[in-house]
Every structure is written in C-alpha cells, then in structure tokens.
Design an enzyme around this catalytic site. Structure first.
Site: not given
Ligand code: AMP
Length: 196
Positions: A14, A134, A146, A89, A128
């Site tokens: 996204k 993160r 998640r 969400r 990533r």
C-alpha cells in the site's frame, strides 16, 4: 475529487503504491501508521498511547485513530483528493470516514484492495524490517498477529464498501510497476466516469 482507500494486509504494498500514485494524481497521502509513528517518535501523549498497541500488533482504539485522522483531513482541505492508507481498519472507522467526507460534500470514490498471500507477506515484512527498524516488522509472531487482526477486524471493510459497488480487487503480487499500471487503470476509469 477522487478519494481512494488503498486496502490490503500489512506488507501488501500500500505504502509503495501510494507514493507512486500521489506523484501521478496529485492526491494527499494519509497513512495512519505513519502518523502514529511520527507521534511516537516525538513522544507525544498520542504516540505513547498508540505505542503499546502497535508493539503488540493490535489495533489502536477507534476513538483515538478516528480523532487523529479527522485532524489530518481538517488540516488539509484544499487538495484534489485523498489516498487513505491503513485506514479505515474497522467498520466503525469506515462509517466515521464516510460521515467526515459527507460533511464536506465528498465521498469515497473506491476502495482498492491488494491481494497477497500470508507467506509472501511474512517474507516481505521481515525483509522490510531490516531497513525500517520497526519493532513490529522484526518479529514473526507479531507479523502473524497483524495478519490475523487484518482477517478478523479489517477484512469486513471490503464488504462494507462492496455493498455500494466501490470495492475493487488487484493482484498484489508482481512487479511494482505492473501493479501500479493496474491501479492506475482503475483510477482512470473512475475519473472518466466522474467526468461524465
Ligand atoms: P501500518 O503502518 O499501517 O502497518 O500500521 C502499523 C500499526 O499502527 C498497526 O499495526 C496498528 O497498531 C496501528 N494502526 C495504523 N492504522 C491504524 C488504524 N486505522 N486503526 C487502528 N490501528 C492502526
């Protein structure tokens, strides 16, 4: 005005696609994940509140998220449209977004969902994580949490917009440019429909 929701599980591309789309269409990109990370980085009360949920891979409560989103939209009225990334969400978030836009005389034009299977998502997010730093990208258990939260709490948002024919699906596996072309094709079709 074109207002898009870029939809899909974490790691579906996204953010990558949003960066390319804002360049092409001149829309404002609003990522609630980025906004939370900004607040966290500045140790604001909002950031501290969000942190505990984000670290566990859980959703930040709707009231907090909706309030933050509303502030961002209200602060940027003179745009040719918005790309919402990572928001809504939950169905209550979608209802709040529709109301917020309606009050301004606007509406969501389309929800564009990127489809990517679970194992590809885990692989992508771990990759990533090496550069993003993160915490929620560096722990496989949190990543799987998640994905599960997406399935149990977020996927209904697709059905919510599907009721009004606004939900569209795109294959999220392929080259970045190929996926971008497919999304652009959808947006161009929407723009033509809007102008007629
Ligand atoms: P993202 O960068 O979109 O993957 O979001 C990272 C984390 O921020 C999520 O796992 C949630 O904890 C939180 N978050 C981002 N957007 C939302 C939202 N719309 N509702 C609730 N929590 C969110």
């Amino acid at each position: 005005m074109i207002n898009l929701i870029l939809f899909g599980p974490p790691g579906s591309g996204k953010g990558t696609q949003a960066t390319k789309l804002i360049e092409k269409y001149g829309l404002l990109h609003i990522s609630t994940g980025d906004l939370f990370r900004y607040e966290m980085g500045n140790n604001t009360p909002l950031g501290l509140e969000a942190k505990s949920f984000m670290e566990k891979g859980e959703l930040v409560p709707d009231t907090v998220t909706i309030g933050m989103l509303k502030n961002k939209v209200d602060a940027n009225p003179d745009v040719s449209g918005y790309i919402f990334d990572g928001f809504p969400r939950t169905v209550p978030q979608a209802e709040a977004l529709d109301l917020l836009l309606q009050e301004k005389g606007h509406a969501i034009s389309a929800l564009i969902a990127l489809h990517v299977d679970d194992e590809e998502i885990v692989k992508r997010i771990l990759t990533r994580g090496v550069s993003s730093g993160r915490a929620d990208d560096n722990d496989e258990a949190i990543i799987r949490k998640r994905i599960n939260v997406y399935k149990s709490e977020t996927s209904q948002v697709f059905d919510f917009y599907d009721k009004t024919g606004k939900s569209k699906s795109i294959n999220g596996i392929g080259s970045i440019d190929e996926i971008f072309e497919n999304i652009s094709g959808l947006i161009d079709a929407l723009s033509i429909a809007e102008n007629n």
